[in-house]
Write a protein that holds these residues in place. Structure first.
Motif, PDB file in Angstrom:
ATOM      1  N   LEU A  13      -2.239  -6.466  -5.967  1.00 30.14           N
ATOM      2  CA  LEU A  13      -2.105  -5.206  -5.373  1.00 30.14           C
ATOM      3  C   LEU A  13      -2.850  -4.296  -6.157  1.00 30.14           C
ATOM      4  CD1 LEU A  13       1.945  -5.129  -4.757  1.00 30.14           C
ATOM      5  CD2 LEU A  13      -0.098  -5.479  -3.060  1.00 30.14           C
ATOM      6  N   THR A  14      -3.448  -3.223  -5.714  1.00 29.90           N
ATOM      7  CA  THR A  14      -4.294  -2.182  -6.267  1.00 29.90           C
ATOM      8  C   THR A  14      -3.240  -1.178  -6.948  1.00 29.90           C
ATOM      9  OG1 THR A  14      -4.278  -0.870  -4.468  1.00 29.90           O
ATOM     10  CG2 THR A  14      -6.132  -2.361  -4.756  1.00 29.90           C
ATOM     11  N   ASP A  17      -1.900   0.661  -4.107  1.00 34.30           N
ATOM     12  CA  ASP A  17      -0.758  -0.477  -3.169  1.00 34.30           C
ATOM     13  C   ASP A  17       0.770  -0.137  -4.059  1.00 34.30           C
ATOM     14  OD1 ASP A  17      -2.810  -1.011  -1.402  1.00 34.30           O
ATOM     15  OD2 ASP A  17      -3.198  -2.915  -2.611  1.00 34.30           O
ATOM     16  N   ARG A  18       0.649  -0.504  -5.319  1.00 36.41           N
ATOM     17  CA  ARG A  18       1.782  -0.576  -6.150  1.00 36.41           C
ATOM     18  C   ARG A  18       2.385   0.883  -6.123  1.00 36.41           C
ATOM     19  NH1 ARG A  18       0.427  -1.779 -11.921  1.00 36.41           N
ATOM     20  NH2 ARG A  18       2.612  -1.029 -12.036  1.00 36.41           N
ATOM     21  N   GLU A  20       2.362   3.182  -3.480  1.00 32.64           N
ATOM     22  CA  GLU A  20       2.995   3.214  -2.336  1.00 32.64           C
ATOM     23  C   GLU A  20       4.170   2.314  -2.000  1.00 32.64           C
ATOM     24  OE1 GLU A  20      -0.522   2.733   0.131  1.00 32.64           O
ATOM     25  OE2 GLU A  20      -1.222   4.729  -0.118  1.00 32.64           O
ATOM     26  N   GLU A  21       3.931   1.071  -2.305  1.00 32.58           N
ATOM     27  CA  GLU A  21       5.013   0.117  -2.399  1.00 32.58           C
ATOM     28  C   GLU A  21       6.363   0.707  -3.006  1.00 32.58           C
ATOM     29  OE1 GLU A  21       5.643  -3.062  -0.767  1.00 32.58           O
ATOM     30  OE2 GLU A  21       3.581  -2.242   0.526  1.00 32.58           O
TER      31      GLU A  21
END
Length: 89
Positions: A13-14, A17-18, A20-21
């Motif tokens: 994960l970028t 990404d981290r 947003e998750e």
């Protein structure tokens, strides 16, 4: 799968990404997003960076910021996807 063969793919994960998750997953919990515990991913300045959005969502009765947690209200949980989109936009 039933024959005993398993396939597992890992995806790195970028940072985005981290981020947003973390916001997406923890706002689904009634305990909400623990701002201190999540600071390494979302940043210590999350509230400052999103203050206008937080104020607007709070006034709409969708979220509350209390005791270091950003929580969706009962009504906010019903509209969780829209609230998260607003926070991440």
């Amino acid at each position: 799968y039933l024959a005993g063969e398993h396939y597992c793919e890992r995806v790195a994960l970028t940072e985005t990404d981290r981020y947003e998750e973390t916001v997406m997953l923890f706002t689904r919990l009634t305990s909400g997003l623990d701002l201190d515990a999540s600071a390494s991913v979302i940043g210590r300045d999350f509230v400052v960076r999103h203050q206008k959005k937080i104020d607007r969502l709070t006034e709409a009765g969708l979220i509350e910021l209390k005791d270091g947690h950003l929580r969706l209200t009962e009504h906010g949980l019903e509209l969780q996807n829209a609230v998260v989109v607003e926070l991440l936009d």
